[in-house]
Design a protein around this motif. Sequence first.
Motif, PDB file in Angstrom:
ATOM      1  N   THR A   1      13.866 -23.067  33.370  1.00  0.00           N
ATOM      2  CA  THR A   1      12.643 -23.418  34.513  1.00  0.00           C
ATOM      3  C   THR A   1      11.955 -23.211  35.416  1.00  0.00           C
ATOM      4  OG1 THR A   1      14.277 -24.351  36.283  1.00  0.00           O
ATOM      5  CG2 THR A   1      13.961 -25.898  34.678  1.00  0.00           C
ATOM      6  N   SER A   2      12.255 -21.210  34.903  1.00  0.00           N
ATOM      7  CA  SER A   2      11.723 -20.135  35.252  1.00  0.00           C
ATOM      8  C   SER A   2      11.905 -18.635  34.574  1.00  0.00           C
ATOM      9  CB  SER A   2      12.315 -19.832  36.592  1.00  0.00           C
ATOM     10  OG  SER A   2      12.905 -20.883  37.758  1.00  0.00           O
ATOM     11  N   PHE A   3      10.132 -18.259  33.887  1.00  0.00           N
ATOM     12  CA  PHE A   3       9.619 -17.600  33.780  1.00  0.00           C
ATOM     13  C   PHE A   3       8.528 -16.593  34.482  1.00  0.00           C
ATOM     14  CE2 PHE A   3       5.533 -18.231  31.910  1.00  0.00           C
ATOM     15  CZ  PHE A   3       5.603 -19.507  32.482  1.00  0.00           C
ATOM     16  N   ALA A   4       8.628 -15.422  33.524  1.00  0.00           N
ATOM     17  CA  ALA A   4       7.590 -13.914  34.232  1.00  0.00           C
ATOM     18  C   ALA A   4       7.601 -13.550  32.904  1.00  0.00           C
ATOM     19  CB  ALA A   4       8.020 -13.469  34.945  1.00  0.00           C
ATOM     20  N   GLU A   5       6.095 -13.130  32.968  1.00  0.00           N
ATOM     21  CA  GLU A   5       4.965 -12.987  32.177  1.00  0.00           C
ATOM     22  C   GLU A   5       4.444 -11.288  32.391  1.00  0.00           C
ATOM     23  OE1 GLU A   5       2.985 -15.316  30.136  1.00  0.00           O
ATOM     24  OE2 GLU A   5       1.429 -15.606  30.885  1.00  0.00           O
ATOM     25  N   TYR A   6       3.851 -10.688  31.234  1.00  0.00           N
ATOM     26  CA  TYR A   6       3.592  -9.410  32.232  1.00  0.00           C
ATOM     27  C   TYR A   6       2.087  -8.962  30.685  1.00  0.00           C
ATOM     28  CZ  TYR A   6       2.264  -4.686  32.949  1.00  0.00           C
ATOM     29  OH  TYR A   6       1.441  -3.473  33.426  1.00  0.00           O
ATOM     30  N   SER A   7       1.168  -9.038  30.547  1.00  0.00           N
ATOM     31  CA  SER A   7       0.109  -9.573  29.518  1.00  0.00           C
ATOM     32  C   SER A   7      -1.437  -7.928  30.144  1.00  0.00           C
ATOM     33  CB  SER A   7      -0.248 -10.609  29.452  1.00  0.00           C
ATOM     34  OG  SER A   7      -1.626 -10.995  30.459  1.00  0.00           O
ATOM     35  N   THR A   8      -2.015  -8.060  29.250  1.00  0.00           N
ATOM     36  CA  THR A   8      -2.696  -7.110  29.043  1.00  0.00           C
ATOM     37  C   THR A   8      -3.852  -7.887  29.940  1.00  0.00           C
ATOM     38  OG1 THR A   8      -3.380  -7.377  26.723  1.00  0.00           O
ATOM     39  CG2 THR A   8      -2.293  -5.581  27.477  1.00  0.00           C
ATOM     40  N   GLU A   9      -3.724  -9.195  29.586  1.00  0.00           N
ATOM     41  CA  GLU A   9      -5.179  -9.838  29.937  1.00  0.00           C
ATOM     42  C   GLU A   9      -4.964 -10.338  31.710  1.00  0.00           C
ATOM     43  OE1 GLU A   9      -3.853 -13.509  27.744  1.00  0.00           O
ATOM     44  OE2 GLU A   9      -5.222 -12.682  26.368  1.00  0.00           O
ATOM     45  N   SER A  10      -6.362 -10.730  31.899  1.00  0.00           N
ATOM     46  CA  SER A  10      -6.625 -10.608  34.044  1.00  0.00           C
ATOM     47  C   SER A  10      -6.316 -12.010  33.778  1.00  0.00           C
ATOM     48  CB  SER A  10      -7.510 -10.206  33.843  1.00  0.00           C
ATOM     49  OG  SER A  10      -8.273 -10.510  33.225  1.00  0.00           O
TER      50      SER A  10
ATOM     51  N   ARG B   1       7.884  -6.317  32.061  1.00  0.00           N
ATOM     52  CA  ARG B   1       7.079  -5.150  32.021  1.00  0.00           C
ATOM     53  C   ARG B   1       7.945  -4.734  31.550  1.00  0.00           C
ATOM     54  NH1 ARG B   1       4.545  -1.410  36.946  1.00  0.00           N
ATOM     55  NH2 ARG B   1       3.328   0.150  35.806  1.00  0.00           N
ATOM     56  N   LEU B   2       8.858  -3.957  31.662  1.00  0.00           N
ATOM     57  CA  LEU B   2       9.982  -3.021  31.019  1.00  0.00           C
ATOM     58  C   LEU B   2       9.878  -3.370  29.399  1.00  0.00           C
ATOM     59  CD1 LEU B   2      11.914  -1.192  31.981  1.00  0.00           C
ATOM     60  CD2 LEU B   2      13.938  -2.682  31.494  1.00  0.00           C
ATOM     61  N   ILE B   3      10.052  -4.613  28.732  1.00  0.00           N
ATOM     62  CA  ILE B   3       9.964  -5.166  27.252  1.00  0.00           C
ATOM     63  C   ILE B   3       8.827  -5.134  26.664  1.00  0.00           C
ATOM     64  CG2 ILE B   3      10.127  -6.613  25.826  1.00  0.00           C
ATOM     65  CD1 ILE B   3      12.467  -7.833  27.598  1.00  0.00           C
ATOM     66  N   PHE B   4       7.281  -4.977  27.474  1.00  0.00           N
ATOM     67  CA  PHE B   4       6.055  -4.750  27.608  1.00  0.00           C
ATOM     68  C   PHE B   4       6.051  -3.769  27.400  1.00  0.00           C
ATOM     69  CE2 PHE B   4       2.174  -3.899  27.638  1.00  0.00           C
ATOM     70  CZ  PHE B   4       1.190  -5.259  26.756  1.00  0.00           C
ATOM     71  N   GLU B   5       6.344  -2.900  27.908  1.00  0.00           N
ATOM     72  CA  GLU B   5       6.493  -1.079  27.718  1.00  0.00           C
ATOM     73  C   GLU B   5       6.479  -0.719  27.442  1.00  0.00           C
ATOM     74  OE1 GLU B   5       6.362   0.111  32.328  1.00  0.00           O
ATOM     75  OE2 GLU B   5       4.595  -0.524  31.861  1.00  0.00           O
ATOM     76  N   TYR B   6       7.889  -0.744  26.745  1.00  0.00           N
ATOM     77  CA  TYR B   6       8.275  -0.669  25.652  1.00  0.00           C
ATOM     78  C   TYR B   6       8.252  -0.973  24.103  1.00  0.00           C
ATOM     79  CZ  TYR B   6      12.201   0.859  21.728  1.00  0.00           C
ATOM     80  OH  TYR B   6      12.940   1.225  20.906  1.00  0.00           O
ATOM     81  N   ALA B   7       7.151  -1.909  24.126  1.00  0.00           N
ATOM     82  CA  ALA B   7       7.104  -2.535  22.723  1.00  0.00           C
ATOM     83  C   ALA B   7       5.523  -1.456  22.372  1.00  0.00           C
ATOM     84  CB  ALA B   7       6.573  -4.286  23.360  1.00  0.00           C
ATOM     85  N   SER B   8       4.929  -1.714  23.458  1.00  0.00           N
ATOM     86  CA  SER B   8       4.015  -0.716  23.044  1.00  0.00           C
ATOM     87  C   SER B   8       3.567   0.920  22.682  1.00  0.00           C
ATOM     88  CB  SER B   8       2.765  -0.597  24.391  1.00  0.00           C
ATOM     89  OG  SER B   8       2.208  -1.660  25.409  1.00  0.00           O
ATOM     90  N   THR B   9       4.864   1.376  23.492  1.00  0.00           N
ATOM     91  CA  THR B   9       4.622   2.288  23.481  1.00  0.00           C
ATOM     92  C   THR B   9       5.955   2.862  21.489  1.00  0.00           C
ATOM     93  OG1 THR B   9       7.379   2.766  23.440  1.00  0.00           O
ATOM     94  CG2 THR B   9       5.369   2.710  25.027  1.00  0.00           C
ATOM     95  N   GLN B  10       6.076   1.786  21.029  1.00  0.00           N
ATOM     96  CA  GLN B  10       6.586   1.369  20.031  1.00  0.00           C
ATOM     97  C   GLN B  10       5.445   1.080  18.563  1.00  0.00           C
ATOM     98  OE1 GLN B  10       9.788   2.487  18.988  1.00  0.00           O
ATOM     99  NE2 GLN B  10       9.597   3.205  20.682  1.00  0.00           N
TER     100      GLN B  10
ATOM    101  N   PRO C   1       0.937  -3.978  18.678  1.00  0.00           N
ATOM    102  CA  PRO C   1       0.227  -4.974  19.310  1.00  0.00           C
ATOM    103  C   PRO C   1       0.633  -5.703  20.279  1.00  0.00           C
ATOM    104  CG  PRO C   1      -0.267  -5.402  17.066  1.00  0.00           C
ATOM    105  CD  PRO C   1       1.097  -3.780  17.076  1.00  0.00           C
ATOM    106  N   VAL C   2       1.270  -5.624  21.168  1.00  0.00           N
ATOM    107  CA  VAL C   2       2.026  -6.549  22.034  1.00  0.00           C
ATOM    108  C   VAL C   2       0.616  -6.692  23.061  1.00  0.00           C
ATOM    109  CG1 VAL C   2       2.646  -4.478  23.682  1.00  0.00           C
ATOM    110  CG2 VAL C   2       3.789  -6.737  23.929  1.00  0.00           C
ATOM    111  N   VAL C   3       0.160  -7.822  23.540  1.00  0.00           N
ATOM    112  CA  VAL C   3      -0.657  -8.572  24.570  1.00  0.00           C
ATOM    113  C   VAL C   3       0.143  -9.310  25.552  1.00  0.00           C
ATOM    114  CG1 VAL C   3      -2.705  -8.637  23.158  1.00  0.00           C
ATOM    115  CG2 VAL C   3      -1.253 -11.204  23.211  1.00  0.00           C
ATOM    116  N   ARG C   4       1.533  -9.717  25.229  1.00  0.00           N
ATOM    117  CA  ARG C   4       2.332 -10.707  26.811  1.00  0.00           C
ATOM    118  C   ARG C   4       3.319 -10.904  26.112  1.00  0.00           C
ATOM    119  NH1 ARG C   4      -0.481 -14.634  29.067  1.00  0.00           N
ATOM    120  NH2 ARG C   4      -2.085 -14.649  26.701  1.00  0.00           N
ATOM    121  N   VAL C   5       3.969 -10.295  27.076  1.00  0.00           N
ATOM    122  CA  VAL C   5       5.815 -10.462  26.962  1.00  0.00           C
ATOM    123  C   VAL C   5       6.614 -11.524  28.151  1.00  0.00           C
ATOM    124  CG1 VAL C   5       7.392  -9.570  27.462  1.00  0.00           C
ATOM    125  CG2 VAL C   5       6.456  -8.024  26.375  1.00  0.00           C
ATOM    126  N   LYS C   6       6.608 -12.765  27.767  1.00  0.00           N
ATOM    127  CA  LYS C   6       7.341 -13.534  29.092  1.00  0.00           C
ATOM    128  C   LYS C   6       8.345 -13.457  28.701  1.00  0.00           C
ATOM    129  CE  LYS C   6       5.047 -17.716  28.940  1.00  0.00           C
ATOM    130  NZ  LYS C   6       4.939 -18.989  28.159  1.00  0.00           N
TER     131      LYS C   6
END
Length: 135
Positions: free
Chosen positions: A126-135, A103-112, A115-120
């Motif tokens: 074998t493990s990832f998390a993602e934050y996106s604008t999609e529900s 989420r931190l990387i996503f929010e930084y990308a947005s402030t710059q 048009p980021v929609v997803r950061v994984k």
Amino acid sequence: MYSVTKTIDFCYGHRLLDYDGICKHPHGHNAVAEIEVRTETLDSRNMVCDFSDIKRIIKGWIDQAIDHRMVLRQDDPLVELLQQLGEPVYLLDSNPTVERIARLIFEYASTQGLPVVRVKVWETPTSFAEYSTES
Ligand SMILES: [Zn+2]
């Protein structure tokens, strides 16, 4: 929609407080972030976005903010000790999980203006998390 994704790798350390598992101990990760940028139309170069722009903006920030640093909750007792030793830390107001880092990387990308929609963020191979604008 058109979409491009840039992959950026970095290293970070952290530990989780109020958590009963091995991640309560300080440890590090070789992480890989995937930043997806999406647009409806292409620019005059027929691109969503130049990969090198994503790299310059996001990697530039990751390198100076969190790469090779401890990412800690601000009330972690380690913070004061590390700061006394002159070690760089990045502080969050909540547990520094990989979800929170995505989420931190996503929010930084947005402030710059990207048009980021997803950061994984891959914390391990074998493990990832993602934050996106999609529900
Ligand atoms: Zn961890």
